[in-house]
Design a protein around this motif. Structure first.
Motif, PDB file in Angstrom:
ATOM      1  N   ALA A   4      37.720  50.139  48.962  1.00 56.10           N
ATOM      2  CA  ALA A   4      37.026  50.192  47.677  1.00 56.10           C
ATOM      3  C   ALA A   4      35.658  49.540  47.811  1.00 56.10           C
ATOM      4  O   ALA A   4      35.402  48.777  48.756  1.00 56.10           O
ATOM      5  N   ILE A   5      34.779  49.867  46.880  1.00 55.27           N
ATOM      6  CA  ILE A   5      33.506  49.167  46.755  1.00 55.27           C
ATOM      7  C   ILE A   5      33.673  48.165  45.620  1.00 55.27           C
ATOM      8  O   ILE A   5      34.033  48.531  44.500  1.00 55.27           O
ATOM      9  N   LEU A   6      33.423  46.895  45.923  1.00 59.99           N
ATOM     10  CA  LEU A   6      33.563  45.829  44.936  1.00 59.99           C
ATOM     11  C   LEU A   6      32.180  45.442  44.418  1.00 59.99           C
ATOM     12  O   LEU A   6      31.291  45.110  45.201  1.00 59.99           O
ATOM     13  N   CYS A   7      32.006  45.494  43.105  1.00 58.87           N
ATOM     14  CA  CYS A   7      30.736  45.131  42.469  1.00 58.87           C
ATOM     15  C   CYS A   7      30.970  43.859  41.644  1.00 58.87           C
ATOM     16  O   CYS A   7      31.731  43.885  40.677  1.00 58.87           O
ATOM     17  N   LEU A   8      30.324  42.781  42.055  1.00 53.19           N
ATOM     18  CA  LEU A   8      30.529  41.479  41.421  1.00 53.19           C
ATOM     19  C   LEU A   8      29.279  41.028  40.685  1.00 53.19           C
ATOM     20  O   LEU A   8      28.170  41.122  41.220  1.00 53.19           O
ATOM     21  N   ARG A   9      29.468  40.517  39.494  1.00 48.29           N
ATOM     22  CA  ARG A   9      28.387  39.935  38.704  1.00 48.29           C
ATOM     23  C   ARG A   9      28.824  38.568  38.188  1.00 48.29           C
ATOM     24  O   ARG A   9      30.015  38.263  38.173  1.00 48.29           O
ATOM     25  N   LYS A  10      27.840  37.755  37.807  1.00 45.63           N
ATOM     26  CA  LYS A  10      28.107  36.429  37.224  1.00 45.63           C
ATOM     27  C   LYS A  10      29.027  35.604  38.123  1.00 45.63           C
ATOM     28  O   LYS A  10      30.053  35.070  37.674  1.00 45.63           O
ATOM     29  N   ILE A  11      28.629  35.489  39.386  1.00 47.56           N
ATOM     30  CA  ILE A  11      29.434  34.739  40.364  1.00 47.56           C
ATOM     31  C   ILE A  11      29.180  33.242  40.193  1.00 47.56           C
ATOM     32  O   ILE A  11      28.034  32.790  40.167  1.00 47.56           O
ATOM     33  N   ASP A  12      30.265  32.480  40.074  1.00 48.11           N
ATOM     34  CA  ASP A  12      30.133  31.028  39.926  1.00 48.11           C
ATOM     35  C   ASP A  12      31.393  30.365  40.489  1.00 48.11           C
ATOM     36  O   ASP A  12      32.444  31.003  40.595  1.00 48.11           O
ATOM     37  N   LEU A  13      31.262  29.099  40.842  1.00 49.35           N
ATOM     38  CA  LEU A  13      32.428  28.366  41.343  1.00 49.35           C
ATOM     39  C   LEU A  13      33.482  28.262  40.247  1.00 49.35           C
ATOM     40  O   LEU A  13      33.155  28.049  39.069  1.00 49.35           O
TER      41      LEU A  13
ATOM     42  N   GLU B  97      42.466  44.097  47.757  1.00 47.48           N
ATOM     43  CA  GLU B  97      43.116  43.389  46.651  1.00 47.48           C
ATOM     44  C   GLU B  97      43.503  41.966  47.051  1.00 47.48           C
ATOM     45  O   GLU B  97      43.355  41.021  46.261  1.00 47.48           O
ATOM     46  N   ALA B  98      43.962  41.800  48.291  1.00 47.99           N
ATOM     47  CA  ALA B  98      44.295  40.460  48.776  1.00 47.99           C
ATOM     48  C   ALA B  98      43.037  39.598  48.877  1.00 47.99           C
ATOM     49  O   ALA B  98      43.072  38.391  48.579  1.00 47.99           O
ATOM     50  N   GLU B  99      41.920  40.201  49.282  1.00 46.27           N
ATOM     51  CA  GLU B  99      40.660  39.456  49.357  1.00 46.27           C
ATOM     52  C   GLU B  99      40.191  39.020  47.968  1.00 46.27           C
ATOM     53  O   GLU B  99      39.675  37.910  47.789  1.00 46.27           O
ATOM     54  N   ILE B 100      40.370  39.885  46.986  1.00 47.47           N
ATOM     55  CA  ILE B 100      40.000  39.526  45.608  1.00 47.47           C
ATOM     56  C   ILE B 100      40.832  38.334  45.137  1.00 47.47           C
ATOM     57  O   ILE B 100      40.307  37.370  44.578  1.00 47.47           O
ATOM     58  N   ASP B 101      42.147  38.392  45.379  1.00 45.88           N
ATOM     59  CA  ASP B 101      43.030  37.302  44.947  1.00 45.88           C
ATOM     60  C   ASP B 101      42.633  35.984  45.613  1.00 45.88           C
ATOM     61  O   ASP B 101      42.607  34.929  44.959  1.00 45.88           O
ATOM     62  N   ALA B 102      42.314  36.031  46.909  1.00 49.12           N
ATOM     63  CA  ALA B 102      41.927  34.817  47.630  1.00 49.12           C
ATOM     64  C   ALA B 102      40.605  34.267  47.104  1.00 49.12           C
ATOM     65  O   ALA B 102      40.440  33.058  46.927  1.00 49.12           O
ATOM     66  N   ALA B 103      39.651  35.157  46.824  1.00 49.13           N
ATOM     67  CA  ALA B 103      38.335  34.723  46.344  1.00 49.13           C
ATOM     68  C   ALA B 103      38.426  34.097  44.957  1.00 49.13           C
ATOM     69  O   ALA B 103      37.704  33.137  44.644  1.00 49.13           O
ATOM     70  N   ARG B 104      39.321  34.618  44.129  1.00 54.45           N
ATOM     71  CA  ARG B 104      39.434  34.103  42.753  1.00 54.45           C
ATOM     72  C   ARG B 104      39.980  32.660  42.713  1.00 54.45           C
ATOM     73  O   ARG B 104      39.879  31.998  41.684  1.00 54.45           O
ATOM     74  N   LYS B 105      40.533  32.177  43.801  1.00 58.12           N
ATOM     75  CA  LYS B 105      40.991  30.786  43.841  1.00 58.12           C
ATOM     76  C   LYS B 105      39.792  29.828  43.829  1.00 58.12           C
ATOM     77  O   LYS B 105      39.924  28.675  43.406  1.00 58.12           O
ATOM     78  N   ASN B 106      38.653  30.299  44.318  1.00 61.15           N
ATOM     79  CA  ASN B 106      37.460  29.441  44.420  1.00 61.15           C
ATOM     80  C   ASN B 106      36.295  29.889  43.542  1.00 61.15           C
ATOM     81  O   ASN B 106      35.365  29.107  43.310  1.00 61.15           O
ATOM     82  N   TRP B 107      36.338  31.147  43.076  1.00 61.77           N
ATOM     83  CA  TRP B 107      35.179  31.711  42.389  1.00 61.77           C
ATOM     84  C   TRP B 107      35.581  32.422  41.107  1.00 61.77           C
ATOM     85  O   TRP B 107      36.671  32.983  41.009  1.00 61.77           O
ATOM     86  N   ARG B 108      34.668  32.413  40.159  1.00 65.51           N
ATOM     87  CA  ARG B 108      34.785  33.255  38.964  1.00 65.51           C
ATOM     88  C   ARG B 108      33.735  34.351  39.086  1.00 65.51           C
ATOM     89  O   ARG B 108      32.612  34.100  39.532  1.00 65.51           O
ATOM     90  N   PHE B 109      34.071  35.557  38.670  1.00 62.07           N
ATOM     91  CA  PHE B 109      33.109  36.656  38.697  1.00 62.07           C
ATOM     92  C   PHE B 109      33.624  37.809  37.853  1.00 62.07           C
ATOM     93  O   PHE B 109      34.828  37.964  37.644  1.00 62.07           O
ATOM     94  N   ASP B 110      32.674  38.597  37.348  1.00 59.08           N
ATOM     95  CA  ASP B 110      33.014  39.869  36.711  1.00 59.08           C
ATOM     96  C   ASP B 110      33.114  40.910  37.811  1.00 59.08           C
ATOM     97  O   ASP B 110      32.223  40.989  38.670  1.00 59.08           O
ATOM     98  N   LEU B 111      34.162  41.700  37.799  1.00 60.03           N
ATOM     99  CA  LEU B 111      34.428  42.622  38.904  1.00 60.03           C
ATOM    100  C   LEU B 111      34.589  44.055  38.424  1.00 60.03           C
ATOM    101  O   LEU B 111      35.322  44.328  37.472  1.00 60.03           O
ATOM    102  N   GLU B 112      33.904  44.961  39.102  1.00 56.78           N
ATOM    103  CA  GLU B 112      34.139  46.404  38.952  1.00 56.78           C
ATOM    104  C   GLU B 112      34.577  46.926  40.312  1.00 56.78           C
ATOM    105  O   GLU B 112      33.907  46.677  41.321  1.00 56.78           O
ATOM    106  N   THR B 113      35.686  47.621  40.347  1.00 54.83           N
ATOM    107  CA  THR B 113      36.219  48.160  41.598  1.00 54.83           C
ATOM    108  C   THR B 113      36.061  49.680  41.594  1.00 54.83           C
ATOM    109  O   THR B 113      36.561  50.354  40.692  1.00 54.83           O
ATOM    110  N   VAL B 114      35.356  50.186  42.586  1.00 53.42           N
ATOM    111  CA  VAL B 114      35.117  51.628  42.693  1.00 53.42           C
ATOM    112  C   VAL B 114      35.918  52.158  43.871  1.00 53.42           C
ATOM    113  O   VAL B 114      35.671  51.770  45.027  1.00 53.42           O
ATOM    114  N   THR B 115      36.881  53.028  43.588  1.00 54.99           N
ATOM    115  CA  THR B 115      37.713  53.590  44.651  1.00 54.99           C
ATOM    116  C   THR B 115      37.370  55.057  44.877  1.00 54.99           C
ATOM    117  O   THR B 115      36.747  55.709  44.041  1.00 54.99           O
TER     118      THR B 115
END
Length: 202
Positions: free
Chosen positions: A190-199, A165-183
Motif C-alpha cells: 500500500a501507499i501510506l499518506c501521513l499528515r500531522k505527524i507528532d510524538l 499494517e504491522a508497521e502502522i501498528d508499531a509506529a502508532r506506539k510512538n507517533w500520532r498521525f492522520d493516515l490515508e492508505t491507498v491500496t
C-alpha cells in the motif's frame, strides 16, 4: 495511468532515457536488484510515478530520502516537470556513488533536482511539502524523518510492502498521525499518506 498523471510524450521519452541510465549504471553499482531489471517499468517506474497520484498537484518542495537509484525521486521529478509544476525536488542519498548517479541523471534529463549526499539526520529541516522514501526503513523511523523535514500542512508518502499494517501498528506506539492508505489490487502492499505527524503522548 500516464494520462491521469498529466505525462505526455516528452515525459515518457525522459522516463525511457532514465531506464537506459539505470540499466547502464546498475552494471557498475547496485542501483536496483538486477533480477528486477526485466520488469523495471512495472516494479520501479510505475510504482514511483503512482506516488504523484496521492500528492498535491504542484508542491513547492518534494524531498525524497534514501533516493538511491532514483526511485521514486527522479521519476517524480519527471512527472512534475511534465505537468508544468515548478517543484524543487531534493534527493537525499548518503552513498556517494549513488549520489553521483542521481546528479548525472538530473543533468542529462534537465530536471530541477538538487542532490544532497548527506544523512537525513544531519540535514537542517527542509520544510518540504511532500516527503517520500522507498524501502529505506520501517514506518516508525520514517515518522521521525518526516516530522523533522516536513512543512506544516505537508504530507509524507511512503510505499510499503505486504506487512504495512504491522508497521502502522508499531509506529502508532510512538507517533500520532492522520493516515490515508491507498491500496492497489495488483499489489499486496500500500501507499501510506501521513499528515500531522507528532510524538505520541506518553
Amino acid at each position: 495511468m500516464w494520462k491521469d498523471l498529466g505525462v505526455g510524450e516528452g515525459g515518457l521519452d525522459k522516463l525511457h532515457a532514465f531506464v537506459a541510465l539505470v540499466e547502464k549504471w546498475t552494471v557498475r553499482i547496485n542501483l536496483v536488484a538486477r533480477s528486477t531489471l526485466p520488469d523495471i517499468w512495472e516494479r520501479h517506474i510505475e510504482d514511483s510515478a503512482r506516488l504523484c497520484l496521492t500528492a498535491p498537484e504542484s508542491p513547492a518542495i518534494w524531498a525524497d530520502f534514501g533516493a538511491g537509484g532514483g526511485f521514486p525521486g527522479i521519476v517524480v521529478a519527471v512527472v512534475l516537470q511534465a505537468r508544468g509544476a515548478k517543484t524543487r525536488v531534493i534527493l537525499v542519498e548518503s552513498d556517494l556513488r549513488k549520489a553521483t548517479f542521481l546528479r548525472e541523471s538530473a543533468r542529462l534529463l534537465d530536471l530541477p533536482v538538487e542532490v544532497r549526499s548527506e544523512r537525513a539526520e544531519s540535514l537542517p529541516p527542509l520544510g518540504a511539502d511532500v516527503v517520500s522514501a522507498r524501502a529505506l526503513t520501517a514506518l516508525d523511523g520514517l515518522c521521525a524523518l518526516a516530522q523533522r523535514h516536513m512543512a506544516p500542512g505537508g504530507v509524507a508518502i511512503f510505499p510499503k510492502g505486504e506487512n504495512y499494517e504491522a508497521e502502522i501498528d508499531a509506529a502508532r506506539k510512538n507517533w500520532r498521525f492522520d493516515l490515508e492508505t491507498v491500496t492497489d489490487p495488483r499489489h499486496k502492499g500500500a501507499i501510506l499518506c501521513l499528515r500531522k505527524i507528532d510524538l505520541a503522548r506518553s
